[in-house]
Design a protein around this motif. Structure first.
Motif, PDB file in Angstrom:
ATOM      1  N   ARG A   2      15.000  35.666  44.478  1.00  0.00           N
ATOM      2  CA  ARG A   2      16.222  35.946  45.224  1.00  0.00           C
ATOM      3  C   ARG A   2      16.006  37.049  46.244  1.00  0.00           C
ATOM      4  O   ARG A   2      16.497  36.998  47.365  1.00  0.00           O
ATOM      5  N   ASP A  42      21.142  29.219  46.641  1.00  0.00           N
ATOM      6  CA  ASP A  42      21.654  27.937  46.163  1.00  0.00           C
ATOM      7  C   ASP A  42      22.598  28.123  44.984  1.00  0.00           C
ATOM      8  O   ASP A  42      22.331  28.914  44.063  1.00  0.00           O
ATOM      9  N   ARG A  43      23.708  27.393  45.010  1.00  0.00           N
ATOM     10  CA  ARG A  43      24.651  27.255  43.895  1.00  0.00           C
ATOM     11  C   ARG A  43      25.333  28.577  43.502  1.00  0.00           C
ATOM     12  O   ARG A  43      25.785  28.724  42.381  1.00  0.00           O
ATOM     13  N   GLY A 321      26.503  21.305  53.571  1.00  0.00           N
ATOM     14  CA  GLY A 321      25.863  20.657  52.439  1.00  0.00           C
ATOM     15  C   GLY A 321      26.938  20.158  51.498  1.00  0.00           C
ATOM     16  O   GLY A 321      28.050  19.813  51.907  1.00  0.00           O
ATOM     17  N   ALA A 324      27.696  24.739  48.040  1.00  0.00           N
ATOM     18  CA  ALA A 324      26.461  25.540  47.985  1.00  0.00           C
ATOM     19  C   ALA A 324      25.311  24.780  47.339  1.00  0.00           C
ATOM     20  O   ALA A 324      24.286  25.381  46.994  1.00  0.00           O
ATOM     21  N   THR A 325      25.452  23.481  47.187  1.00  0.00           N
ATOM     22  CA  THR A 325      24.419  22.647  46.586  1.00  0.00           C
ATOM     23  C   THR A 325      23.590  21.994  47.683  1.00  0.00           C
ATOM     24  O   THR A 325      24.147  21.435  48.632  1.00  0.00           O
ATOM     25  N   PRO A 326      22.251  22.055  47.607  1.00  0.00           N
ATOM     26  CA  PRO A 326      21.414  21.480  48.661  1.00  0.00           C
ATOM     27  C   PRO A 326      21.583  19.965  48.764  1.00  0.00           C
ATOM     28  O   PRO A 326      21.969  19.284  47.806  1.00  0.00           O
ATOM     29  N   THR A 357      15.365  19.047  53.395  1.00  0.00           N
ATOM     30  CA  THR A 357      16.371  19.645  52.526  1.00  0.00           C
ATOM     31  C   THR A 357      17.200  20.645  53.322  1.00  0.00           C
ATOM     32  O   THR A 357      16.650  21.501  54.009  1.00  0.00           O
ATOM     33  N   ARG A 359      20.033  23.533  52.978  1.00  0.00           N
ATOM     34  CA  ARG A 359      20.521  24.412  51.919  1.00  0.00           C
ATOM     35  C   ARG A 359      21.653  25.304  52.428  1.00  0.00           C
ATOM     36  O   ARG A 359      21.849  25.494  53.636  1.00  0.00           O
ATOM     37  N   TYR A 360      22.364  25.860  51.468  1.00  0.00           N
ATOM     38  CA  TYR A 360      23.390  26.869  51.756  1.00  0.00           C
ATOM     39  C   TYR A 360      22.796  27.994  52.592  1.00  0.00           C
ATOM     40  O   TYR A 360      23.401  28.461  53.567  1.00  0.00           O
TER      41      TYR A 360
END
Length: 776
Positions: A2, A42-43, A321, A324-326, A357, A359-360
């Motif tokens: 992170r 992510d998420r 997306g 927040a999910t790719p 992909t 992503r957020y």
């Protein structure tokens, strides 16, 4: 990982990676130290408390940041703004606000003062985000941007802080941050992960909360207008949004045509120039999928408020997306947007995004970089932007009735509004609405002749020669939307939103244009207080009203709740299972179904949602509604919901527009004239002298059994019913019904072929709703 992600996010704007030297305050907190995760991970979506906790900590630690709470949201959360600049500027904000006001209105300047104001002034930039709460990057991007501005020490960053005053609104819909975030967190790991919540993400308006920028119905809009626009009138507004995920990665202006004719071309050109500079910077820095001159137009003040108030409006729309999910997208899955195709390189989409992909964190990265590119360009050309801003003020005070600063046709000198109106509350609301948008209203000192009539001294007058005369003119005149086609004689080119915004027609207020010399007037009147609102026979009554609320959330349902709450009309929200359970007459006298497609009403949510939320009304609900009407209940339906009622209740009415092609008939949000049977009970409270209804892809009715159905409102038998906006094939409406009362058993079905409570604006047709709810 992170921590590495956040470092990469900062590094994507290389000029920001350095840390400041020592500070007398607390160390600047990292976002992750407050949120518990890196912004854009992510998420992980922040709650509104986490957002406000971060900005409170940043305010405490950084002399470059000052956070203010403007008020409470609809559901009681704090609505905040962060002022960001260098510490010397923040210590003297009122001084710079006064400079801004004088540049905006030359009448406030002393002789020879302009050059000093231009030398001292700062560019004021308003950055708004997260008004649409499923566009989740919007509440995270401000955190990253604020962090970078608070701790950066590069020459570029110092130039931004020295030359600009940034008003950063982390969310224009804090309630929605939690509505969406709570739903997302509750569905992680389930089939529903990444879906929209089964309720509106603004309590009343849902996605329509960014269509409120001339009616000012919602408190969140009012905070932004009253506390940020009106005191400051920013030179630049950066409105951060997201769009669908299957075309380009980000849209940046220029906008598509048409341009609303009351917008000063300086602002259109400034928007174009700044947008193209941002696009250039992003592509030069390695970003792909950047689209310009696409998707969004420059027509309605419902979205383009700043363009009538001195501010270039930069709308950015970044690809979404699944919250927040790719998502994974192959290049072949990409497709066309309006004005470009994401699989083809063109002048307005020169650098292809080749898939992968999404992503957020990519959403946040694009939004932050675009915002930084905007800030850098504006800071570098501080004086040029201020000179342009000052020129706007001078042009607004020129006599547009004699020599228009732009366009070819002279403007009316003024609009006159007689004090004697059929609905005093509507008149006062119109005056208060104009004043909230900084329009000056005066009283005539002599009789005024306008449109062939003479109005007495003391009538309200809105001069077009005033600082925000263009905004007033846009709202008071009737619109003539251009006839734009996909190709010659082809189908109409769909506008981004609606095509009409004439407040006198919406409110049912008489107004007339003054041509020639402006009338003699006094000074601007004081702010007008709106009257308290009441619905005759309903406010404070014991009428048992059920308001249908689909889990497939309808904005029209939210607007109906707003209108009912504003007018203190009692109601109970009922969901699918309540109606399917039957015995409705034991609970209700009236049931209202707001505008929604028949399929959405019948089938409701499907797909990945929990079983408890799926299914719509189904056959059980249709039978229950039929029993309710037969037993003496009144069913009231708005717009498309009327087609649902016609179908499931087998009513003697048909929609004459069913199956019509857009080349045969098209009305994408316009005001149309109707004839109203004011002698009938439903219409006895209707007062507007020019009956106008809001028509937006609506049905039009033909009664097949006049013994059972009574036409309450109909379109003229001949001629074009268009009053304001755009209408193709208007002859198809001639003699057809817009409002029908059908007798069925002991009850009634009242079919509205329009939206009588459209966006909390169509005040003129509210009495028809009250008449339907009261019953016979």
């Amino acid at each position: 990982m992170r921590a590495l992600f956040f470092l990469l996010l900062i590094a994507s704007t290389p000029a920001l990676a350095q840390q400041p030297q020592g500070s007398a305050r607390d160390p600047i907190p990292t976002p992750s130290s407050i949120l518990g995760f890196d912004p854009g991970a992510d998420r992980h979506l922040p709650s509104w408390k986490q957002v406000t906790d971060y900005f409170a900590a940043l305010d405490k630690a950084s002399p470059r940041v000052s956070v203010r709470t403007l008020g409470k949201t609809t559901l009681g959360r704090p609505f905040i703004v962060a002022f960001i600049s260098d510490s010397a500027t923040l210590a003297n904000l009122e001084h710079y606000r006064q400079i801004q006001r004088k540049l905006a209105d030359p009448r406030l300047q002393a002789a020879g003062e302009r050059d000093r104001l231009l030398d001292e002034g700062k560019n004021v930039i308003l950055i708004t985000s997260s008004i649409h709460s499923t566009e989740v990057g919007g509440c995270t991007t401000p955190i990253v941007l604020a962090d970078q501005l608070a701790r950066a020490e590069t020459p570029e960053a110092r130039s931004i802080l020295a030359n600009t005053i940034i008003m950063l609104v982390p969310s224009q819909n804090p309630d929605g941050v939690d509505i969406v975030g709570d739903w997302y967190r509750s569905t992680l790991g389930t089939k529903a992960e990444g879906t929209s919540p089964p309720e509106l993400y603004h309590h009343y308006t849902g996605h329509d909360n960014n269509r409120d920028w001339y009616a000012f119905t919602q408190v969140e809009t009012q905070y932004t207008v009253d506390s940020l626009y009106t005191p400051w009138d920013p030179q630049i507004v950066n409105d951060v949004h997201q769009q669908g995920g299957n075309a380009g990665r980000i849209f940046i202006p220029p906008y598509m045509d048409p341009v609303e004719p009351n917008i000063d071309p300086i602002l259109t050109a400034g928007t174009n120039a700044l947008g193209m500079a941002m696009s250039w910077r992003m592509i030069a820095d390695g970003f792909t999928g950047v689209a310009t001159n696409a998707s969004y137009d420059e027509w309605s003040p419902a979205r383009q408020y700043s363009l009538y108030h001195r501010g270039v409006r930069i709308l950015t729309e970044t690809a979404s997306g699944r919250l927040a999910t790719p998502v994974d997208l192959e290049f072949e899955q990409l497709g066309p947007g309006r004005g470009y195709d994401a699989r083809d390189a063109t002048w307005n989409y020169p650098a292809l995004w080749t898939g992968g992909t999404w992503r957020y964190g990519d959403i946040v990265r694009y939004q932050v970089h675009a915002s930084w590119a905007m800030l850098s360009q504006v800071a570098r050309d501080r004086r040029a932007w201020l000179e342009s801003y000052a020129n706007l003020g001078s042009r607004a005070l020129a006599d547009q009735a004699k020599s228009p600063a732009w366009g070819r046709d002279p403007w009316p000198a003024a609009f006159v509004l007689p004090k004697t109106q059929p609905d005093e509350a509507a008149l006062r609301r119109l005056l208060a609405t104009l004043q909230r948008g900084q329009v000056e209203i005066r009283e005539s000192t002599t009789p005024v002749t306008a449109d062939g009539a003479t109005y007495p001294a003391g009538s309200y007058v809105v001069l077009t020669t005033q600082p925000y005369g263009g905004f007033a003119k846009a709202l008071l005149e009737r619109q003539r939307y251009p006839d734009l086609r996909e190709y010659p004689n082809g189908p109409p080119k769909r506008p981004y939103d609606v095509t009409a915004h004439t407040l006198p027609l919406l409110f049912g207020v008489d107004v007339a244009e003054v041509r020639g010399a402006p009338p003699s007037t006094g000074a601007p009147i004081a702010r007008v207080a709106e009257l308290s609102y009441a619905a005759t026979g309903l406010t404070g009554s014991r009428r048992r009203i059920g308001l249908y609320r689909s889990y497939n959330a309808s904005m029209d349902e939210g607007w109906t709740r707003y209108v009912f709450d504003t007018y203190h009309v009692p109601y109970t929200s009922v969901v699918d299972r309540d109606i399917r359970a039957g015995k409705l007459k034991d609970r209700f006298d009236v049931i209202v179904i707001p505008d929604q497609s028949p399929n959405a009403i019948a089938r409701g949510l499907a797909g990945n949602y929990p079983d408890s939320l799926r299914g719509g009304l189904g056959q059980e609900g249709a039978r229950a509604l039929g029993d309710f009407v037969q037993q003496g209940g009144t069913l009231v339906t708005f717009n498309d919901a009327s087609e649902y009622a016609i179908d499931v209740l087998k009513l003697p009415v048909r929609n004459v527009l069913g199956g019509a092609r857009s080349t045969e008939f098209y009305a994408p949000g316009s005001l149309l004239g109707v004839d109203v049977r004011r002698d009938l009970p439903i219409a006895r409270g209707f007062t507007a002298r020019v009956p106008a209804i809001w028509f937006e892809e609506s049905p039009a009715f033909e009664v097949t059994d006049s013994a059972q159905a009574t036409v309450v409102a109909s379109y003229p038998a001949t001629g074009n019913p268009l009053l304001s906006g755009w209408l193709l094939g208007g002859a198809k409406l001639n003699g057809k019904a817009a409002l029908v009362d059908v007798k069925r058993g002991a009850g009634h079905v009242v079919l509205f072929g329009f939206r009588p409570q459209y966006r909390g604006q169509s005040v003129a047709t509210y009495p028809l709703v009250w008449g339907a709810l009261r019953g016979n």
